[in-house]
Scaffold this motif. Structure first.
Motif, PDB file in Angstrom:
ATOM      1  N   LYS A   1       0.851  -1.190   0.000  1.00  0.00           N
ATOM      2  CA  LYS A   1       0.000   0.000   0.000  1.00  0.00           C
ATOM      3  C   LYS A   1       0.882   1.233   0.000  1.00  0.00           C
ATOM      4  O   LYS A   1       2.067   1.162   0.335  1.00  0.00           O
ATOM      5  CB  LYS A   1      -0.899   0.010   1.237  1.00  0.00           C
ATOM      6  CG  LYS A   1      -1.810  -1.200   1.347  1.00  0.00           C
ATOM      7  CD  LYS A   1      -2.498  -1.220   2.706  1.00  0.00           C
ATOM      8  CE  LYS A   1      -3.094  -2.565   2.998  1.00  0.00           C
ATOM      9  NZ  LYS A   1      -2.112  -3.544   3.490  1.00  0.00           N
ATOM     10  N   VAL A   2       0.293   2.351  -0.355  1.00  0.00           N
ATOM     11  CA  VAL A   2       1.007   3.618  -0.274  1.00  0.00           C
ATOM     12  C   VAL A   2       0.122   4.615   0.472  1.00  0.00           C
ATOM     13  O   VAL A   2      -1.074   4.726   0.200  1.00  0.00           O
ATOM     14  CB  VAL A   2       1.422   4.156  -1.676  1.00  0.00           C
ATOM     15  CG1 VAL A   2       0.222   4.427  -2.565  1.00  0.00           C
ATOM     16  CG2 VAL A   2       2.276   5.417  -1.544  1.00  0.00           C
ATOM     17  N   ALA A   3       0.719   5.295   1.442  1.00  0.00           N
ATOM     18  CA  ALA A   3       0.063   6.392   2.157  1.00  0.00           C
ATOM     19  C   ALA A   3       0.676   7.687   1.639  1.00  0.00           C
ATOM     20  O   ALA A   3       1.901   7.820   1.575  1.00  0.00           O
ATOM     21  CB  ALA A   3       0.288   6.252   3.667  1.00  0.00           C
ATOM     22  N   ILE A   4      -0.175   8.627   1.243  1.00  0.00           N
ATOM     23  CA  ILE A   4       0.284   9.869   0.619  1.00  0.00           C
ATOM     24  C   ILE A   4      -0.192  11.050   1.447  1.00  0.00           C
ATOM     25  O   ILE A   4      -1.335  11.089   1.893  1.00  0.00           O
ATOM     26  CB  ILE A   4      -0.264   9.987  -0.819  1.00  0.00           C
ATOM     27  CG1 ILE A   4       0.215   8.791  -1.647  1.00  0.00           C
ATOM     28  CG2 ILE A   4       0.142  11.315  -1.452  1.00  0.00           C
ATOM     29  CD1 ILE A   4      -0.491   8.633  -2.976  1.00  0.00           C
ATOM     30  N   MET A   5       0.718  12.013   1.657  1.00  0.00           N
ATOM     31  CA  MET A   5       0.374  13.252   2.345  1.00  0.00           C
ATOM     32  C   MET A   5       0.793  14.415   1.449  1.00  0.00           C
ATOM     33  O   MET A   5       1.927  14.451   0.972  1.00  0.00           O
ATOM     34  CB  MET A   5       1.107  13.344   3.686  1.00  0.00           C
ATOM     35  CG  MET A   5       0.648  14.520   4.548  1.00  0.00           C
ATOM     36  SD  MET A   5       1.642  16.009   4.382  1.00  0.00           S
ATOM     37  CE  MET A   5       3.185  15.500   5.056  1.00  0.00           C
ATOM     38  N   VAL A   6      -0.145  15.321   1.176  1.00  0.00           N
ATOM     39  CA  VAL A   6       0.170  16.517   0.390  1.00  0.00           C
ATOM     40  C   VAL A   6      -0.023  17.736   1.274  1.00  0.00           C
ATOM     41  O   VAL A   6      -0.860  17.750   2.180  1.00  0.00           O
ATOM     42  CB  VAL A   6      -0.676  16.619  -0.900  1.00  0.00           C
ATOM     43  CG1 VAL A   6      -0.331  15.511  -1.857  1.00  0.00           C
ATOM     44  CG2 VAL A   6      -2.151  16.646  -0.601  1.00  0.00           C
ATOM     45  N   LYS A   7       0.770  18.768   1.000  1.00  0.00           N
ATOM     46  CA  LYS A   7       0.736  20.017   1.761  1.00  0.00           C
ATOM     47  C   LYS A   7       0.546  21.189   0.804  1.00  0.00           C
ATOM     48  O   LYS A   7       0.632  21.034  -0.412  1.00  0.00           O
ATOM     49  CB  LYS A   7       2.070  20.250   2.481  1.00  0.00           C
ATOM     50  CG  LYS A   7       2.450  19.248   3.497  1.00  0.00           C
ATOM     51  CD  LYS A   7       3.801  19.626   4.093  1.00  0.00           C
ATOM     52  CE  LYS A   7       4.243  18.659   5.148  1.00  0.00           C
ATOM     53  NZ  LYS A   7       5.464  19.092   5.805  1.00  0.00           N
ATOM     54  N   GLY A   8       0.355  22.353   1.375  1.00  0.00           N
ATOM     55  CA  GLY A   8       0.366  23.578   0.598  1.00  0.00           C
ATOM     56  C   GLY A   8      -0.899  23.822  -0.203  1.00  0.00           C
ATOM     57  O   GLY A   8      -2.003  23.524   0.240  1.00  0.00           O
ATOM     58  N   GLU A   9      -0.724  24.370  -1.412  1.00  0.00           N
ATOM     59  CA  GLU A   9      -1.843  24.828  -2.227  1.00  0.00           C
ATOM     60  C   GLU A   9      -2.818  23.708  -2.582  1.00  0.00           C
ATOM     61  O   GLU A   9      -4.027  23.881  -2.498  1.00  0.00           O
ATOM     62  CB  GLU A   9      -1.330  25.501  -3.503  1.00  0.00           C
ATOM     63  CG  GLU A   9      -2.404  26.100  -4.372  1.00  0.00           C
ATOM     64  CD  GLU A   9      -3.221  27.192  -3.698  1.00  0.00           C
ATOM     65  OE1 GLU A   9      -4.370  27.412  -4.131  1.00  0.00           O
ATOM     66  OE2 GLU A   9      -2.742  27.817  -2.741  1.00  0.00           O
TER      67      GLU A   9
END
Length: 127
Positions: free
Chosen positions: A57-65
């Motif tokens: 599995k892949v856990a993804i975290m995005v930040k910003g805009e």
């Protein structure tokens, strides 16, 4: 009185059309960079193991805009008693497998995941 009303209505219509045109010009369709990180793992989020052929599995975290845009589009905030934090500056929104949070300290962050074996969405963070 009627000519005055007609002029006001026409001005509002022109203003709305101009605003719509401005918004269309802002969108270019071009890809934009994003900030974040990811983890590839096996097992569960709470008990991660090394990935295997049958469990990846892949856990993804995005930040910003991007996170700010997602946060604004998946609202409303969850009730305080259902949120992962009771901090006064903490806001949380969820939709399906996507969780977005906002704090003054960290700004906007969104979490989601994928089961790489099936291609289906999954959570990307736990409380």
């Amino acid at each position: 009185m009627k000519p005055h009303f007609a002029r006001c209505a026409m001005a509002l219509a022109l203003f709305s059309t101009a605003q719509a045109a401005d918004k269309q010009r802002e969108w270019t369709g071009e890809p934009r960079p994003l900030r974040g990180d990811y983890q590839i793992y096996g097992g569960t989020l709470s008990e991660m193991l090394p990935p295997t052929q049958g469990d990846r599995k892949v856990a993804i975290m995005v930040k910003g805009e991007l996170a700010r845009e997602l946060f604004s589009q998946i609202g409303p905030d969850v009730r305080q008693e259902q949120a992962c934090s009771s901090s006064a500056d903490y806001r949380e929104r969820r939709r399906g497998d996507i969780t977005c949070v906002y704090t003054k300290e960290a700004g906007y962050e969104c979490y989601f995941g994928l089961d790489l074996r099936t291609g289906k969405g999954t959570y990307g963070a736990i409380c």
